[in-house]
Each structure stands twice: as C-alpha cells, then as structure tokens.
Design a protein around this motif. Structure first.
Motif, PDB file in Angstrom:
ATOM      1  N   ASN A 231       0.795  -1.064   0.085  1.00 36.63           N
ATOM      2  CA  ASN A 231      -0.073  -0.006  -0.010  1.00 36.63           C
ATOM      3  C   ASN A 231       0.763   1.100  -0.007  1.00 36.63           C
ATOM      4  OD1 ASN A 231      -1.887   1.984   0.369  1.00 36.63           O
ATOM      5  ND2 ASN A 231      -3.171   0.879   1.823  1.00 36.63           N
ATOM      6  N   TYR A 232       0.975   1.898  -1.087  1.00 38.42           N
ATOM      7  CA  TYR A 232       1.838   2.888  -1.320  1.00 38.42           C
ATOM      8  C   TYR A 232       1.326   4.239  -0.518  1.00 38.42           C
ATOM      9  CZ  TYR A 232       4.292   0.649  -5.150  1.00 38.42           C
ATOM     10  OH  TYR A 232       4.848  -0.226  -5.768  1.00 38.42           O
ATOM     11  N   SER A 233      -0.128   4.210  -0.065  1.00 40.82           N
ATOM     12  CA  SER A 233      -0.909   5.329   0.140  1.00 40.82           C
ATOM     13  C   SER A 233      -0.633   5.576   2.020  1.00 40.82           C
ATOM     14  CB  SER A 233      -2.343   5.353  -0.292  1.00 40.82           C
ATOM     15  OG  SER A 233      -2.377   5.724  -1.313  1.00 40.82           O
ATOM     16  N   LEU A 234       0.131   4.569   2.570  1.00 43.87           N
ATOM     17  CA  LEU A 234       0.095   4.507   3.954  1.00 43.87           C
ATOM     18  C   LEU A 234       1.177   5.519   4.302  1.00 43.87           C
ATOM     19  CD1 LEU A 234      -0.247   0.828   4.969  1.00 43.87           C
ATOM     20  CD2 LEU A 234      -1.855   2.665   5.087  1.00 43.87           C
ATOM     21  N   THR A 235       2.114   5.904   3.531  1.00 45.49           N
ATOM     22  CA  THR A 235       3.131   6.722   3.911  1.00 45.49           C
ATOM     23  C   THR A 235       3.144   7.897   2.568  1.00 45.49           C
ATOM     24  OG1 THR A 235       5.495   7.239   4.231  1.00 45.49           O
ATOM     25  CG2 THR A 235       4.947   5.349   2.849  1.00 45.49           C
ATOM     26  N   THR A 236       3.617   9.152   3.058  1.00 47.61           N
ATOM     27  CA  THR A 236       3.629  10.152   1.784  1.00 47.61           C
ATOM     28  C   THR A 236       5.176  10.274   1.554  1.00 47.61           C
ATOM     29  OG1 THR A 236       4.228  11.893   3.609  1.00 47.61           O
ATOM     30  CG2 THR A 236       1.581  11.467   2.949  1.00 47.61           C
ATOM     31  N   LYS A 237       6.028   9.533   1.981  1.00 51.27           N
ATOM     32  CA  LYS A 237       7.714   9.527   1.766  1.00 51.27           C
ATOM     33  C   LYS A 237       7.665   8.015   0.813  1.00 51.27           C
ATOM     34  CE  LYS A 237       8.648  12.212   5.844  1.00 51.27           C
ATOM     35  NZ  LYS A 237       9.532  12.270   6.905  1.00 51.27           N
ATOM     36  N   MET A 238       8.509   8.326  -0.240  1.00 49.28           N
ATOM     37  CA  MET A 238       8.948   7.180  -1.241  1.00 49.28           C
ATOM     38  C   MET A 238      10.394   7.303  -1.448  1.00 49.28           C
ATOM     39  SD  MET A 238       6.989   5.758  -4.288  1.00 49.28           S
ATOM     40  CE  MET A 238       5.316   5.627  -3.104  1.00 49.28           C
ATOM     41  N   ARG A 239      11.207   6.310  -1.248  1.00 53.78           N
ATOM     42  CA  ARG A 239      12.553   6.382  -1.557  1.00 53.78           C
ATOM     43  C   ARG A 239      12.587   5.976  -3.232  1.00 53.78           C
ATOM     44  NH1 ARG A 239      17.566   3.531   1.639  1.00 53.78           N
ATOM     45  NH2 ARG A 239      16.487   1.619   0.689  1.00 53.78           N
ATOM     46  N   ILE A 240      13.678   6.746  -4.024  1.00 51.72           N
ATOM     47  CA  ILE A 240      14.019   6.298  -5.134  1.00 51.72           C
ATOM     48  C   ILE A 240      15.419   5.814  -5.591  1.00 51.72           C
ATOM     49  CG2 ILE A 240      13.850   7.225  -7.844  1.00 51.72           C
ATOM     50  CD1 ILE A 240      11.399   8.785  -6.807  1.00 51.72           C
ATOM     51  N   THR A 241      15.620   4.902  -6.307  1.00 55.56           N
ATOM     52  CA  THR A 241      17.234   4.577  -6.419  1.00 55.56           C
ATOM     53  C   THR A 241      17.320   4.697  -7.963  1.00 55.56           C
ATOM     54  OG1 THR A 241      17.099   2.988  -4.621  1.00 55.56           O
ATOM     55  CG2 THR A 241      18.922   2.735  -6.234  1.00 55.56           C
ATOM     56  N   ILE A 242      18.386   5.471  -8.204  1.00 59.15           N
ATOM     57  CA  ILE A 242      19.039   5.577  -9.666  1.00 59.15           C
ATOM     58  C   ILE A 242      20.427   4.712 -10.057  1.00 59.15           C
ATOM     59  CG2 ILE A 242      19.765   7.375 -11.449  1.00 59.15           C
ATOM     60  CD1 ILE A 242      16.858   7.491 -10.785  1.00 59.15           C
ATOM     61  N   GLU A 243      20.362   4.130 -10.860  1.00 59.69           N
ATOM     62  CA  GLU A 243      21.595   3.291 -11.165  1.00 59.69           C
ATOM     63  C   GLU A 243      22.039   3.966 -12.414  1.00 59.69           C
ATOM     64  OE1 GLU A 243      21.042  -0.837 -11.361  1.00 59.69           O
ATOM     65  OE2 GLU A 243      19.905  -0.966  -9.518  1.00 59.69           O
ATOM     66  N   CYS A 244      23.377   4.136 -12.543  1.00 59.57           N
ATOM     67  CA  CYS A 244      24.228   4.737 -13.670  1.00 59.57           C
ATOM     68  C   CYS A 244      25.664   4.448 -13.394  1.00 59.57           C
ATOM     69  CB  CYS A 244      24.075   6.190 -13.576  1.00 59.57           C
ATOM     70  SG  CYS A 244      24.548   6.908 -15.049  1.00 59.57           S
TER      71      CYS A 244
END
Length: 293
Positions: free
Chosen positions: A170-183
């Motif tokens: 459930n993505y709506s349980l928190t307003t913070k989300m971590r994003i990972t960029i690979e390069c």
C-alpha cells in the motif's frame, strides 16, 4: 386434455381472484426497493462523520439497504399468502444449508473476506496498492470482489479471498517514498566530482530538507566499461505513478549535469568487419562502429 383445461381454468380463476393482492404486493416491492436505496444513501451520510473508512461505510449502508428490501419482500409474500411456503423454506434451510454451504464455499469465503477487508485500517478506497501482480487505485471493496483501477485506466477485478491470502503493498500509507537511480561513468572521470555533482543535482531538484532526509550516493562496482554507482533519495509521493515521474525527472537532470561538465556515460560498442569477397560488395567500409543501448 380435459383435466389440463380444468386445471388451467382453476389457475385462471385463482389469478383473477388474487389480482388485487398481486397489485398490492408489487407496490410493496417497488416501495421497498426505493426505500432500500434511500436508506443506503441516508446511512452512508449519517455514519460518514463517525467512520472514516469508506469501505466500512459502504458495507454498513449496503447491509441496511438489503435488510429493508428483505422486509418488503416478506410483506409481499405475506400479502400473496405465501406464509406457509415461507415457513417451509425456513424449516428446510437448516437441512439444505449444509449442502448450499458446500456448493457456495468459494462465494461464502469471498463474502467473509470482503467483510474483513472492509474493516482493515491499512486498506481503504482511494489507496494506491500493488497485489497479485497488479498495481493501481482501489475503486471498490464489496462483499464479493476487489476492484483496482490501473494507471492505464484498466479495471482489475480480484476475488476478495485472493487479496486476503496474499501480501499487498500500500503506497498510500506513507507520503514518503525512496527512489534509486543506477548509472555508470567512464574510468577517466573524477569520481569525487561525479559524486558531488550528482548529490547537488538531486538536492536542487528534490527538496530533501523538507522531508528530513539526505541524498545517498555509493559506487558499487568496476563494470566492463564503466564505474557504476547508485544514488538514493526521497520524494513526497503516495502512488507509483508519482514515483515514476520523479525517477524520470532525476535521470534527465543527471544527464544534463554530466553533459555540461563533460562527464561521459559509457555504452557498449560493437565493431563489424567486412571482407573483400562479401556478398554485399561493400569495399569502401573497412570498419563500422554501431552503438547499442
């Protein structure tokens, strides 16, 4: 043939005799139908201030609506003098209930699961969830199935039992989300500069202080043609679509920053050699480099 005609005449006389009762019973059914719909709306609005979960409000209002309609159905059967038939049905329900329960085991399981899901605090209508290989916004939770609206506007109907027995995100349980960029960057690049530039680019485009987080940067390996790294940061997001948009924006900004500073992102190269007796008769080309993504 005479017995058949006699029976039909008997039924005709009985039907004509009971026309007033049939008319009253139909009126009762129509009134109970509209009354059940009105009760549905009334109960939904009444408990709206006390019960925050929309799924629970829907469940309670639907039960109240069904109860009113069943009362109307009972009165209609009483008017048609089906009391004895109704008593017989109720008496036989105890015996046939076991058989019906076994036959409708899947349906009853979905119904019970629907009630359980309706009262779950970590799952509500409007949440963005991912379960059973599907991801989207929860549109409805009823007594039989669970409806998800995907990002491409497709509706996915999933049995309640399947939702209850399998994990969901459930993505709506928190307003913070971590994003990972690979390069990756070329071996000749200044790695300290790459790290500083990447962190600065992310910080300028995504406010980390607002959510009390910091940008993380780590070099991960010596690749075949590049030194690879990952960059992790946080965004305010409640669904997967916003997460994809933020990741896309980060990739664009990092690429622009690297181009401006002359930092190359390597990509595989393939060399093709053509011999003189090639059937295509290409003599002027000795070597050709083709870039592959």
């Amino acid at each position: 043939m005479e017995k058949v005609l006699e029976k039909l005449n008997t039924w005709k006389d009985l039907f004509i005799k009971n026309i007033p009762n049939i008319a009253i019973a139909l009126v009762v059914l129509i009134i109970s139908y509209f009354a059940s719909r009105a009760i549905n709306r009334f109960v939904y609005k009444t408990i709206g201030g006390k019960i925050k979960q929309e799924s629970v409000r829907n469940l309670v209002s639907r039960i109240a609506s069904a109860f009113i309609f069943l009362i109307g159905l009972y009165f209609a059967m009483t008017i048609l003098k089906f009391d004895d038939t109704l008593k017989t049905i109720v008496s036989a329900a105890g015996v046939s209930g076991i058989v019906v329960g076994l036959a409708l085991q899947g349906t009853l399981s979905n119904t019970i699961s629907g009630i359980v899901l309706s009262f779950r605090k970590n799952l509500n209508i409007g949440n963005w969830v991912e379960t059973n290989g599907y991801a989207g916004e929860v549109i409805d939770i009823n007594l039989n199935y669970f409806v998800i609206k995907e990002a491409d506007n497709n509706m996915v109907v999933i049995p309640n039992k399947t939702i209850l027995e399998n994990p969901f995100k459930n993505y709506s349980l928190t307003t913070k989300m971590r994003i990972t960029i690979e390069c990756g960057v070329e071996y000749g690049a200044d790695l300290e500069k790459v790290e500083a530039l990447t962190k600065t680019t992310i910080t300028d485009n995504f406010n980390q202080e607002k959510i009390n987080k910091q940008v993380e940067f780590y070099f991960t390996e010596f690749g075949d043609s590049s030194i690879n790294f990952i960059c992790r940061f946080w965004v305010d997001s409640e669904n997967a679509l916003e997460r994809l948009k933020a990741k896309s924006k980060a990739i664009i900004q990092i690429k622009k920053a690297f181009d401006k500073e002359g930092i190359n992102i390597p990509f595989p190269m393939r060399t093709l050699e053509f011999v003189e007796n090639n059937k295509l008769n290409i003599k002027e080309i000795a070597k050709q480099k083709i870039s592959a993504n």
